[in-house]
Design a protein around this motif. Structure first.
Motif, PDB file in Angstrom:
ATOM      1  N   MET A  69      44.855   3.817 -77.786  1.00  0.00           N
ATOM      2  CA  MET A  69      45.723   3.505 -78.933  1.00  0.00           C
ATOM      3  C   MET A  69      45.787   4.695 -79.883  1.00  0.00           C
ATOM      4  SD  MET A  69      44.676  -0.463 -79.727  1.00  0.00           S
ATOM      5  CE  MET A  69      45.714  -0.679 -81.165  1.00  0.00           C
ATOM      6  N   ALA A  70      44.642   5.353 -80.093  1.00  0.00           N
ATOM      7  CA  ALA A  70      44.598   6.484 -81.030  1.00  0.00           C
ATOM      8  C   ALA A  70      45.350   7.694 -80.482  1.00  0.00           C
ATOM      9  CB  ALA A  70      43.145   6.848 -81.336  1.00  0.00           C
ATOM     10  N   LEU A  71      45.551   7.729 -79.162  1.00  0.00           N
ATOM     11  CA  LEU A  71      46.334   8.819 -78.576  1.00  0.00           C
ATOM     12  C   LEU A  71      47.816   8.449 -78.483  1.00  0.00           C
ATOM     13  CD1 LEU A  71      43.869  10.028 -75.805  1.00  0.00           C
ATOM     14  CD2 LEU A  71      44.404  11.140 -77.980  1.00  0.00           C
ATOM     15  N   ASP A  72      48.160   7.292 -79.100  1.00  0.00           N
ATOM     16  CA  ASP A  72      49.563   6.839 -79.142  1.00  0.00           C
ATOM     17  C   ASP A  72      50.191   6.756 -77.762  1.00  0.00           C
ATOM     18  OD1 ASP A  72      49.940   6.212 -81.808  1.00  0.00           O
ATOM     19  OD2 ASP A  72      50.225   8.317 -82.357  1.00  0.00           O
ATOM     20  N   LEU A  73      49.476   6.149 -76.863  1.00  0.00           N
ATOM     21  CA  LEU A  73      50.006   5.935 -75.525  1.00  0.00           C
ATOM     22  C   LEU A  73      51.153   4.930 -75.574  1.00  0.00           C
ATOM     23  CD1 LEU A  73      48.302   7.393 -73.368  1.00  0.00           C
ATOM     24  CD2 LEU A  73      47.950   5.137 -72.370  1.00  0.00           C
ATOM     25  N   HIS A  74      52.209   5.213 -74.855  1.00  0.00           N
ATOM     26  CA  HIS A  74      53.367   4.324 -74.857  1.00  0.00           C
ATOM     27  C   HIS A  74      53.568   3.717 -73.482  1.00  0.00           C
ATOM     28  CE1 HIS A  74      54.420   5.522 -78.831  1.00  0.00           C
ATOM     29  NE2 HIS A  74      54.460   6.806 -78.496  1.00  0.00           N
ATOM     30  N   PRO A  75      54.282   2.569 -73.442  1.00  0.00           N
ATOM     31  CA  PRO A  75      54.607   1.985 -72.128  1.00  0.00           C
ATOM     32  C   PRO A  75      55.303   3.030 -71.249  1.00  0.00           C
ATOM     33  CG  PRO A  75      55.141   0.433 -73.870  1.00  0.00           C
ATOM     34  CD  PRO A  75      54.736   1.718 -74.547  1.00  0.00           C
ATOM     35  N   ALA A  94      46.284  -0.349 -68.398  1.00  0.00           N
ATOM     36  CA  ALA A  94      47.329  -1.336 -68.127  1.00  0.00           C
ATOM     37  C   ALA A  94      47.559  -2.242 -69.336  1.00  0.00           C
ATOM     38  CB  ALA A  94      46.947  -2.162 -66.897  1.00  0.00           C
ATOM     39  N   ARG A  95      46.500  -2.544 -70.080  1.00  0.00           N
ATOM     40  CA  ARG A  95      46.618  -3.441 -71.223  1.00  0.00           C
ATOM     41  C   ARG A  95      47.532  -2.884 -72.295  1.00  0.00           C
ATOM     42  NH1 ARG A  95      41.348  -5.392 -74.201  1.00  0.00           N
ATOM     43  NH2 ARG A  95      42.613  -5.319 -76.090  1.00  0.00           N
ATOM     44  N   LEU A  96      47.651  -1.566 -72.366  1.00  0.00           N
ATOM     45  CA  LEU A  96      48.556  -0.954 -73.347  1.00  0.00           C
ATOM     46  C   LEU A  96      49.958  -0.784 -72.788  1.00  0.00           C
ATOM     47  CD1 LEU A  96      46.361   1.665 -75.176  1.00  0.00           C
ATOM     48  CD2 LEU A  96      46.852  -0.703 -75.725  1.00  0.00           C
ATOM     49  N   GLY A  97      50.195  -1.300 -71.596  1.00  0.00           N
ATOM     50  CA  GLY A  97      51.523  -1.174 -71.005  1.00  0.00           C
ATOM     51  C   GLY A  97      51.743   0.176 -70.357  1.00  0.00           C
ATOM     52  N   ALA A 119      47.221  16.694 -57.815  1.00  0.00           N
ATOM     53  CA  ALA A 119      48.317  16.258 -56.928  1.00  0.00           C
ATOM     54  C   ALA A 119      49.109  15.091 -57.512  1.00  0.00           C
ATOM     55  CB  ALA A 119      47.747  15.888 -55.560  1.00  0.00           C
ATOM     56  N   LYS A 120      48.519  14.371 -58.467  1.00  0.00           N
ATOM     57  CA  LYS A 120      49.232  13.195 -58.995  1.00  0.00           C
ATOM     58  C   LYS A 120      49.769  13.399 -60.420  1.00  0.00           C
ATOM     59  CE  LYS A 120      47.692   9.448 -56.038  1.00  0.00           C
ATOM     60  NZ  LYS A 120      47.432   8.003 -55.982  1.00  0.00           N
ATOM     61  N   ILE A 121      49.728  14.627 -60.923  1.00  0.00           N
ATOM     62  CA  ILE A 121      50.313  14.898 -62.246  1.00  0.00           C
ATOM     63  C   ILE A 121      51.839  14.899 -62.137  1.00  0.00           C
ATOM     64  CG2 ILE A 121      50.558  16.634 -64.077  1.00  0.00           C
ATOM     65  CD1 ILE A 121      47.666  17.471 -63.537  1.00  0.00           C
ATOM     66  N   THR A 122      52.477  14.174 -63.073  1.00  0.00           N
ATOM     67  CA  THR A 122      53.946  14.137 -63.141  1.00  0.00           C
ATOM     68  C   THR A 122      54.352  14.432 -64.585  1.00  0.00           C
ATOM     69  OG1 THR A 122      54.275  11.856 -63.883  1.00  0.00           O
ATOM     70  CG2 THR A 122      53.849  12.164 -61.512  1.00  0.00           C
ATOM     71  N   PRO A 123      55.668  14.548 -64.845  1.00  0.00           N
ATOM     72  CA  PRO A 123      56.093  14.756 -66.245  1.00  0.00           C
ATOM     73  C   PRO A 123      55.698  13.593 -67.164  1.00  0.00           C
ATOM     74  CG  PRO A 123      57.866  15.298 -64.714  1.00  0.00           C
ATOM     75  CD  PRO A 123      56.795  14.659 -63.895  1.00  0.00           C
ATOM     76  N   ARG A 124      55.392  12.436 -66.612  1.00  0.00           N
ATOM     77  CA  ARG A 124      55.004  11.281 -67.443  1.00  0.00           C
ATOM     78  C   ARG A 124      53.494  11.202 -67.688  1.00  0.00           C
ATOM     79  NH1 ARG A 124      58.592   9.992 -63.908  1.00  0.00           N
ATOM     80  NH2 ARG A 124      57.015   9.250 -62.447  1.00  0.00           N
ATOM     81  N   THR A 125      52.731  12.067 -67.029  1.00  0.00           N
ATOM     82  CA  THR A 125      51.271  12.015 -67.207  1.00  0.00           C
ATOM     83  C   THR A 125      50.901  12.389 -68.635  1.00  0.00           C
ATOM     84  OG1 THR A 125      51.016  12.729 -64.919  1.00  0.00           O
ATOM     85  CG2 THR A 125      49.051  12.793 -66.308  1.00  0.00           C
ATOM     86  N   LYS A 126      50.111  11.519 -69.271  1.00  0.00           N
ATOM     87  CA  LYS A 126      49.712  11.785 -70.657  1.00  0.00           C
ATOM     88  C   LYS A 126      48.229  12.149 -70.750  1.00  0.00           C
ATOM     89  CE  LYS A 126      50.766  11.114 -75.209  1.00  0.00           C
ATOM     90  NZ  LYS A 126      51.278  10.087 -76.088  1.00  0.00           N
ATOM     91  N   ALA A 127      47.433  11.563 -69.883  1.00  0.00           N
ATOM     92  CA  ALA A 127      45.984  11.764 -70.021  1.00  0.00           C
ATOM     93  C   ALA A 127      45.281  11.626 -68.680  1.00  0.00           C
ATOM     94  CB  ALA A 127      45.403  10.751 -71.013  1.00  0.00           C
ATOM     95  N   ILE A 128      44.084  12.209 -68.648  1.00  0.00           N
ATOM     96  CA  ILE A 128      43.174  12.031 -67.515  1.00  0.00           C
ATOM     97  C   ILE A 128      41.968  11.266 -68.036  1.00  0.00           C
ATOM     98  CG2 ILE A 128      41.764  13.196 -65.767  1.00  0.00           C
ATOM     99  CD1 ILE A 128      43.504  15.712 -66.205  1.00  0.00           C
ATOM    100  N   MET A 129      41.534  10.266 -67.281  1.00  0.00           N
ATOM    101  CA  MET A 129      40.371   9.486 -67.690  1.00  0.00           C
ATOM    102  C   MET A 129      39.294   9.554 -66.599  1.00  0.00           C
ATOM    103  SD  MET A 129      40.144   5.503 -68.786  1.00  0.00           S
ATOM    104  CE  MET A 129      41.247   5.451 -70.163  1.00  0.00           C
ATOM    105  N   PRO A 130      38.477  10.621 -66.622  1.00  0.00           N
ATOM    106  CA  PRO A 130      37.396  10.688 -65.641  1.00  0.00           C
ATOM    107  C   PRO A 130      36.295   9.689 -65.999  1.00  0.00           C
ATOM    108  CG  PRO A 130      37.227  12.527 -67.169  1.00  0.00           C
ATOM    109  CD  PRO A 130      38.477  11.765 -67.549  1.00  0.00           C
TER     110      PRO A 130
END
Ligand SMILES: *Cc1c(COP(=O)(O)O)cnc(C)c1O
Length: 370
Positions: A69-75, A94-97, A119-130
Motif C-alpha cells: 500500500m505504501a508503494l502505491d501499488l495499483h490494480p 493479490a489482495r491489493l488487486g 525473464a518475467k519482467i514486463t513494462p507492468r512490473t512494479k516490484a520484486i518480492m524475494p
C-alpha cells in the motif's frame, strides 16, 4: 520419547516471570493499543537490525500488505515473487488487486533465482518480492542490482529471517521495505499474531506509519485510505522480553542444524539443506529433500515414531486454486518448485530441542533411509 516439531512452552515457560511482569505492567497502565510498549519495542528492533524506521504491526501478512500500500501499488501492477513460499507472499499482492507473477526457485537454496526473475519482467512490473525462505537470505546483491537496472521496488519477505544476515547485512533492511512475522512458529515468536515493517527510507517510513492507523494524521484527518494494522501493546511487551533472549535462541537453532548436517551427512536418498556463501542461516526450518518418491513414507515413519515433521509447502502458489485465473505468464515455468513440493520435509530444529531428542530424530531418519 516424543519429539514435537515445535514446543512453544519450552521457550516461554522458562521466562514466565519476565513475561508475567510485562503483562502486569500493561494491565496496570491500561494503554493497550500502540503507546510506550510499542515505541520501546520499535526502538529495540531498530537497534537490533540497524535500520532507521521500524513500524510494528498486527501480523507479517499485514506488514506485506502495508508495504505494498505504501508503494502505491495499483490494480494491474505486477509483483514478481517465488512460487515456493507461504501463501501470504502472493496473497498480499493479490489482495491489493495487483498481479502476483510467480517465478521458480533454486533447488539448493530454496530461494528465488534471479535469472527467472529477469525473464518475467514486463513494462507492468512494479516490484520484486524475494522471500528469505527457511531462515536464509535470497541472493540480494543480484536482486538489488536487477531492480536498480529496471527501476523496480524491492520488498523483502523476511517473515522467516529475523536476524539472518548476508555478507554481514541484515535481511529485511536491504530493499525498500522488509516485512517480518512474529507468529509463534517464527524464530522471534510472539504469544499471538504480530509483525514488523522496516525501511531506511524516511518518506516511505512516515507514509507506512500513517497508513497503519487508517491513513490518519492528524487525528481524524485522513489524506489517505489506510487500515488498522496496529500491534497490541501486550504483544510488543512480550516481544521486547523475548528479543532479549534472541541471541541464545538463534545460537541453539544453529547448533541443532550443525548437528543434523554432521549426523545425517551421506544418508542415501536424503539431500541436506545448506547455507549459501556469505549467509548466516538462522534455520527457521531445517528442510530435507527426500528423493525417489519416498517423502511421504519418511513422514509417516517419523510420525509413527512420535517425531514431529511437516511439509512446507505441499502446494506451490502457482498451483493454488485461487490463482488459477491469473495470466499464463504468472504461472509458467515453476517446475523446480513443483518438484520440491513433492520432496521436502522439515524436521524439529527449535532451540529447546535436547541432545537426546536430536539423536532420536537423526537415528529415526537413518534407520529409514538405509
Ligand atoms: C509466516 C509467513 C508470512 C506471514 O506472517 P503472519 O505473521 O503469519 O501473517 C509471510 N510470509 C512468509 C514467508 C511466512 O513464512
Amino acid at each position: 520419547m516424543p519429539v514435537p516439531l515445535l514446543d512453544v512452552n519450552a521457550q516461554n515457560l522458562p521466562i514466565e516471570a519476565e513475561l508475567t511482569e510485562a503483562f502486569q505492567r500493561v494491565l496496570r497502565h491500561g494503554m493497550f493499543i500502540l503507546g510506550k510498549e510499542v515505541d520501546q519495542f520499535e526502538a529495540d528492533v531498530r537497534a537490533f537490525l540497524g535500520v532507521k524506521h521500524a513500524i510494528a504491526v498486527s501480523s507479517g501478512t499485514d506488514a506485506l500488505v502495508l508495504a505494498l500500500m505504501a508503494l502505491d501499488l495499483h490494480p494491474g501492477d505486477e509483483v514478481i515473487c517465488p512460487a515456493f513460499t507461504f501463501f501470504a507472499t502472493g496473497g498480499s499482492v493479490a489482495r491489493l488487486g495487483a498481479v502476483p507473477v510467480f517465478v521458480d526457485v533454486d533447488p539448493v537454496s530454496f530461494n528465488v533465482n534471479v535469472d527467472h526473475i529477469r525473464a518475467k519482467i514486463t513494462p507492468r512490473t512494479k516490484a520484486i518480492m524475494p522471500v528469505h525462505l527457511f531462515g536464509q537470505s535470497a541472493d540480494m546483491d543480484a536482486i538489488l542490482a536487477l531492480a536498480k537496472e529496471h527501476g523496480l521496488r524491492v520488498i523483502e519477505d523476511a517473515a522467516q529471517s529475523f536476524g539472518a544476515t548476508t555478507h554481514g547485512r541484515q535481511t529485511g533492511t536491504l530493499g525498500d521495505f522488509g516485512a517480518y512475522s512474529f507468529f509463534p512458529s517464527k524464530n522471534l515468536g510472539g504469544l499471538g499474531d504480530a509483525g514488523l515493517l522496516v525501511t531506511n527510507d524516511e518518506k516511505l517510513g512516515d507514509y507506512a506509519r500513517i497508513l497503519r492507523v487508517h491513513g490518519m494524521a492528524p487525528k481524524y484527518y485522513h489524506h489517505f485510505v489506510g487500515a488498522n494494522f496496529r500491534i497490541d501493546a501486550l504483544q510488543s511487551a512480550f516481544l521486547a522480553v523475548k528479543l532479549r533472549h534472541y541471541a541464545s535462541y538463534t545460537a541453539r537453532r544453529q547448533a541443532n542444524a550443525a548437528f543434523y548436517l554432521e549426523a545425517l551427512a551421506g544418508t542415501p536418498g536424503i539431500v541436506l539443506p545448506s547455507a549459501s556463501e556469505g549467509n548466516d542461516h538462522i534455520w527457521n526450518q531445517f528442510t530435507l529433500r527426500v528423493l525417489n518418491g519416498r517423502r511421504d513414507a519418511l513422514k509417516d515413519h517419523l510420525l509413527s515414531s512420535k517425531i514431529g515433521c511437516e511439509v512446507y509447502y505441499p502446494v506451490t502458489l502457482d498451483q493454488q486454486k485461487c490463482f488459477a485465473n491469473l495470466p499464463p505468464t504468472s504461472l509458467s515455468g515453476c517446475e523446480v518448485s513443483h518438484q520440491l513440493a513433492g520432496e521436502v520435509l522439515s524436521i524439529p530444529v527449535y532451540p529447546e530441542l535436547s541432545s537426546a531428542q536430536r539423536d532420536e530424530v537423526a537415528a529415526a531418519i537413518k534407520s529409514f533411509a538405509l
